[in-house]
Motif scaffolding. Structure first.
Motif, PDB file in Angstrom:
ATOM      1  N   THR A  41     -20.774 -56.572  31.314  1.00 40.14           N
ATOM      2  CA  THR A  41     -21.535 -56.664  32.564  1.00 40.14           C
ATOM      3  C   THR A  41     -22.368 -55.391  32.658  1.00 40.14           C
ATOM      4  O   THR A  41     -23.354 -55.250  33.422  1.00 40.14           O
ATOM      5  CB  THR A  41     -20.698 -56.650  33.871  1.00 40.14           C
ATOM      6  N   ARG A  42     -22.322 -54.276  31.732  1.00 43.05           N
ATOM      7  CA  ARG A  42     -23.278 -53.251  31.898  1.00 43.05           C
ATOM      8  C   ARG A  42     -24.655 -53.560  31.550  1.00 43.05           C
ATOM      9  O   ARG A  42     -24.759 -54.009  30.356  1.00 43.05           O
ATOM     10  CB  ARG A  42     -22.556 -51.931  31.001  1.00 43.05           C
ATOM     11  N   PRO A  43     -25.537 -53.573  32.345  1.00 42.31           N
ATOM     12  CA  PRO A  43     -26.780 -54.055  32.022  1.00 42.31           C
ATOM     13  C   PRO A  43     -27.698 -53.157  31.184  1.00 42.31           C
ATOM     14  O   PRO A  43     -27.764 -51.926  31.669  1.00 42.31           O
ATOM     15  CB  PRO A  43     -27.455 -54.285  33.353  1.00 42.31           C
ATOM     16  N   GLY A  44     -28.245 -53.573  30.150  1.00 40.22           N
ATOM     17  CA  GLY A  44     -29.067 -52.847  29.299  1.00 40.22           C
ATOM     18  C   GLY A  44     -28.630 -51.458  28.711  1.00 40.22           C
ATOM     19  O   GLY A  44     -29.412 -50.509  29.050  1.00 40.22           O
ATOM     20  N   VAL A  45     -27.339 -51.303  28.314  1.00 40.94           N
ATOM     21  CA  VAL A  45     -27.116 -50.057  27.803  1.00 40.94           C
ATOM     22  C   VAL A  45     -27.448 -49.796  26.541  1.00 40.94           C
ATOM     23  O   VAL A  45     -27.321 -50.282  25.751  1.00 40.94           O
ATOM     24  CB  VAL A  45     -25.403 -49.683  27.860  1.00 40.94           C
ATOM     25  N   ASN A  46     -28.255 -48.616  26.233  1.00 41.84           N
ATOM     26  CA  ASN A  46     -28.903 -48.383  25.078  1.00 41.84           C
ATOM     27  C   ASN A  46     -28.968 -46.711  24.628  1.00 41.84           C
ATOM     28  O   ASN A  46     -28.712 -46.020  25.897  1.00 41.84           O
ATOM     29  CB  ASN A  46     -30.259 -49.003  24.741  1.00 41.84           C
ATOM     30  N   SER A  55     -28.647 -45.267  16.707  1.00 43.60           N
ATOM     31  CA  SER A  55     -28.116 -46.745  15.644  1.00 43.60           C
ATOM     32  C   SER A  55     -27.306 -47.458  16.440  1.00 43.60           C
ATOM     33  O   SER A  55     -27.398 -48.530  15.892  1.00 43.60           O
ATOM     34  CB  SER A  55     -27.335 -45.898  14.431  1.00 43.60           C
ATOM     35  N   ALA A  56     -26.842 -47.174  17.573  1.00 44.45           N
ATOM     36  CA  ALA A  56     -25.994 -48.142  18.400  1.00 44.45           C
ATOM     37  C   ALA A  56     -26.867 -48.844  19.193  1.00 44.45           C
ATOM     38  O   ALA A  56     -26.151 -49.819  19.830  1.00 44.45           O
ATOM     39  CB  ALA A  56     -24.933 -47.535  19.017  1.00 44.45           C
ATOM     40  N   ASN A  57     -27.936 -48.917  19.286  1.00 53.27           N
ATOM     41  CA  ASN A  57     -28.916 -49.812  19.986  1.00 53.27           C
ATOM     42  C   ASN A  57     -28.870 -51.395  19.638  1.00 53.27           C
ATOM     43  O   ASN A  57     -28.768 -51.631  18.333  1.00 53.27           O
ATOM     44  CB  ASN A  57     -30.352 -49.478  20.052  1.00 53.27           C
ATOM     45  N   PRO A  58     -28.839 -52.083  20.540  1.00 53.40           N
ATOM     46  CA  PRO A  58     -28.872 -53.485  20.229  1.00 53.40           C
ATOM     47  C   PRO A  58     -30.307 -54.060  19.688  1.00 53.40           C
ATOM     48  O   PRO A  58     -31.404 -53.342  19.776  1.00 53.40           O
ATOM     49  CB  PRO A  58     -28.861 -54.431  21.617  1.00 53.40           C
ATOM     50  N   PRO A  59     -30.271 -54.885  18.932  1.00 52.23           N
ATOM     51  CA  PRO A  59     -31.493 -55.349  17.979  1.00 52.23           C
ATOM     52  C   PRO A  59     -32.836 -55.670  18.952  1.00 52.23           C
ATOM     53  O   PRO A  59     -34.041 -55.307  18.710  1.00 52.23           O
ATOM     54  CB  PRO A  59     -31.171 -56.665  17.217  1.00 52.23           C
ATOM     55  N   ASP A  60     -32.412 -56.035  20.209  1.00 54.26           N
ATOM     56  CA  ASP A  60     -33.688 -56.321  21.061  1.00 54.26           C
ATOM     57  C   ASP A  60     -34.092 -55.081  22.013  1.00 54.26           C
ATOM     58  O   ASP A  60     -34.837 -55.384  22.872  1.00 54.26           O
ATOM     59  CB  ASP A  60     -33.289 -57.636  22.018  1.00 54.26           C
ATOM     60  N   ALA A  61     -33.283 -53.974  22.025  1.00 57.72           N
ATOM     61  CA  ALA A  61     -33.579 -52.681  22.747  1.00 57.72           C
ATOM     62  C   ALA A  61     -35.272 -52.195  22.397  1.00 57.72           C
ATOM     63  O   ALA A  61     -35.560 -52.403  21.139  1.00 57.72           O
ATOM     64  CB  ALA A  61     -32.707 -51.796  22.384  1.00 57.72           C
ATOM     65  N   SER A  62     -35.580 -51.639  23.400  1.00 59.49           N
ATOM     66  CA  SER A  62     -37.222 -51.335  23.217  1.00 59.49           C
ATOM     67  C   SER A  62     -37.191 -49.968  22.477  1.00 59.49           C
ATOM     68  O   SER A  62     -35.934 -49.237  22.275  1.00 59.49           O
ATOM     69  CB  SER A  62     -37.707 -50.794  24.530  1.00 59.49           C
ATOM     70  N   PRO A  63     -38.017 -49.662  21.755  1.00 59.72           N
ATOM     71  CA  PRO A  63     -37.805 -48.400  20.992  1.00 59.72           C
ATOM     72  C   PRO A  63     -37.862 -47.074  21.649  1.00 59.72           C
ATOM     73  O   PRO A  63     -38.368 -47.264  23.045  1.00 59.72           O
ATOM     74  CB  PRO A  63     -39.343 -48.203  20.001  1.00 59.72           C
ATOM     75  N   PRO A  64     -37.272 -46.061  21.117  1.00 61.91           N
ATOM     76  CA  PRO A  64     -36.973 -44.693  22.258  1.00 61.91           C
ATOM     77  C   PRO A  64     -38.257 -44.282  22.727  1.00 61.91           C
ATOM     78  O   PRO A  64     -39.200 -44.358  21.825  1.00 61.91           O
ATOM     79  CB  PRO A  64     -36.381 -43.900  21.317  1.00 61.91           C
ATOM     80  N   VAL A  65     -38.363 -43.368  23.851  1.00 60.44           N
ATOM     81  CA  VAL A  65     -39.600 -43.120  24.401  1.00 60.44           C
ATOM     82  C   VAL A  65     -39.630 -41.771  23.806  1.00 60.44           C
ATOM     83  O   VAL A  65     -38.577 -40.950  23.988  1.00 60.44           O
ATOM     84  CB  VAL A  65     -39.606 -42.961  25.846  1.00 60.44           C
ATOM     85  N   VAL A  66     -40.630 -41.396  23.115  1.00 61.23           N
ATOM     86  CA  VAL A  66     -40.744 -40.012  22.479  1.00 61.23           C
ATOM     87  C   VAL A  66     -41.544 -39.150  23.665  1.00 61.23           C
ATOM     88  O   VAL A  66     -43.021 -39.521  23.961  1.00 61.23           O
ATOM     89  CB  VAL A  66     -41.589 -39.699  21.162  1.00 61.23           C
ATOM     90  N   LYS A  67     -40.974 -38.192  24.229  1.00 62.85           N
ATOM     91  CA  LYS A  67     -41.755 -37.157  25.059  1.00 62.85           C
ATOM     92  C   LYS A  67     -42.538 -36.307  24.747  1.00 62.85           C
ATOM     93  O   LYS A  67     -42.281 -35.509  23.788  1.00 62.85           O
ATOM     94  CB  LYS A  67     -40.466 -36.790  25.893  1.00 62.85           C
TER      95      LYS A  67
END
Length: 170
Positions: A41-46, A55-67
């Motif tokens: 039930t934890r929504p969108g944990v990445n 490396s633990a991101n799900p395949p449908d996760a958006s790419p990380p934001v580079v600041k």
């Protein structure tokens, strides 16, 4: 008959032991089921909103934001280096006048219009240690041939390091 009673007691003890194990396993199952529901039930944990590695991101996760790094905090004054006085300069190097304009490439005649910009480079000297060699000379006696040497002062014999180097080493 005694054998039947003994066998029934053993079976009853085994039954109680199995019942206890069953209750322990049921409790563990309930704990794991609860934890599994919480995780589902934890929504969108990445990696971008938790301590998970990328490396633990799900395949449908958006790419990380580079600041973009700004170099300093907004609103904070810059930390500029202080210019050392001219008498501290051991080797001033002059980069003289530009010959042409950067904008239009026209020739630039004339003298300076402002104080020159500066950039100081601080370096350690190539020789960090001064070595002072004390030499005691000897003379041969013309009469007996014995060599007599000059004596080193007691203050010289007492140390192999000078006071500044000794302070640094301690």
């Amino acid at each position: 008959m005694a054998e039947l009673l003994e066998r029934d007691r053993r079976r009853e003890a085994e039954y109680r032991e199995l019942e206890t194990k069953y209750q322990v396993l049921q409790a563990q199952y309930r704990q794991l089921e609860t934890k599994c529901r919480e995780l589902e039930t934890r929504p969108g944990v990445n990696a971008s909103n938790s301590s998970l590695p990328p490396s633990a991101n799900p395949p449908d996760a958006s790419p990380p934001v580079v600041k973009k790094r700004t170099g300093r905090q907004p609103g904070h004054p810059p930390h500029l280096r202080q210019r050392l006085p001219l008498e501290r300069n051991t080797q001033p190097i002059h980069h003289y006048y530009p010959s042409t304009c950067e904008g239009c490439r026209h020739a630039l005649p004339g003298a300076d219009v402002a104080e020159p910009r500066w950039h100081q480079v601080v370096e350690l000297p190539p020789r960090l240690v001064d070595v002072t060699e004390h030499q005691a000379h000897g003379r041969r006696c013309p009469r007996c041939g014995e060599v007599t040497w000059a004596e080193f002062p007691a203050a010289v014999r007492a140390h192999v390091f000078g006071p500044r180097l000794g302070a640094v080493m301690s």
